[in-house]
Design an enzyme around this catalytic site. Sequence first.
Site, PDB file in Angstrom:
ATOM      1  N   ASN A   1       0.872  -1.170   0.000  1.00  0.00           N
ATOM      2  CA  ASN A   1       0.000   0.000   0.000  1.00  0.00           C
ATOM      3  C   ASN A   1       0.912   1.225   0.000  1.00  0.00           C
ATOM      4  O   ASN A   1       1.856   1.307   0.778  1.00  0.00           O
ATOM      5  CB  ASN A   1      -0.906  -0.003   1.233  1.00  0.00           C
ATOM      6  CG  ASN A   1      -1.977   1.057   1.162  1.00  0.00           C
ATOM      7  OD1 ASN A   1      -1.691   2.241   1.025  1.00  0.00           O
ATOM      8  ND2 ASN A   1      -3.229   0.636   1.259  1.00  0.00           N
ATOM      9  N   LYS A   2       0.631   2.181  -0.848  1.00  0.00           N
ATOM     10  CA  LYS A   2       1.514   3.338  -1.042  1.00  0.00           C
ATOM     11  C   LYS A   2       1.109   4.562  -0.216  1.00  0.00           C
ATOM     12  O   LYS A   2       1.624   5.658  -0.436  1.00  0.00           O
ATOM     13  CB  LYS A   2       1.556   3.714  -2.533  1.00  0.00           C
ATOM     14  CG  LYS A   2       2.144   2.630  -3.409  1.00  0.00           C
ATOM     15  CD  LYS A   2       3.566   2.309  -3.008  1.00  0.00           C
ATOM     16  CE  LYS A   2       4.192   1.259  -3.901  1.00  0.00           C
ATOM     17  NZ  LYS A   2       5.480   0.821  -3.411  1.00  0.00           N
TER      18      LYS A   2
END
Length: 166
Positions: free
Chosen positions: A41-42
């Site tokens: 997840n960024k």
Amino acid sequence: MRGDKRCFAPVVNSHTRLLILGSLPGDASLAAGQYYAYPHNKFWELLGAVIGVDLRALPYPARLESLLAHGVGLWDVIAQAERKGSLDAAIRNQKHNALLDLLGELPALRAVAFNGGTAAKIGRRQLKPCGGDLLLIDLPSSSPAHTLPFDAKAHAWSVLREALAR
């Protein structure tokens, strides 16, 4: 509820100017007890670019402290739900958080950003009574399930700089 998953407590203080709302923590986040713990997840990279801090390099408690120091808060639109896995499409029997109640406790709040379509759909419906007093921002999801390239996500998330400057 069977298969019940619950959100975390909000991360806010009286100086919160921007509140970022997700949908509901995924399995990796729930297991770690941390917002956006799934390594792919960024979220931390995207938000770090906005505030100019390498959040991923910090231990989790320092990440949250840095957010608060920059006027950023976190929470989710869903308080609890049934969900197999981590995809928003699998959410069932959801109960929503009392967003208006929380907003009433945030005197410096100027903007709310929604991390992904599910958060935006639920959050916008709940925040409709706020009218035009609050800037509402729809963001592409930081999740790897949302396949927009990172550069495009980063460009979209860059609008948060303006929201924080309000």
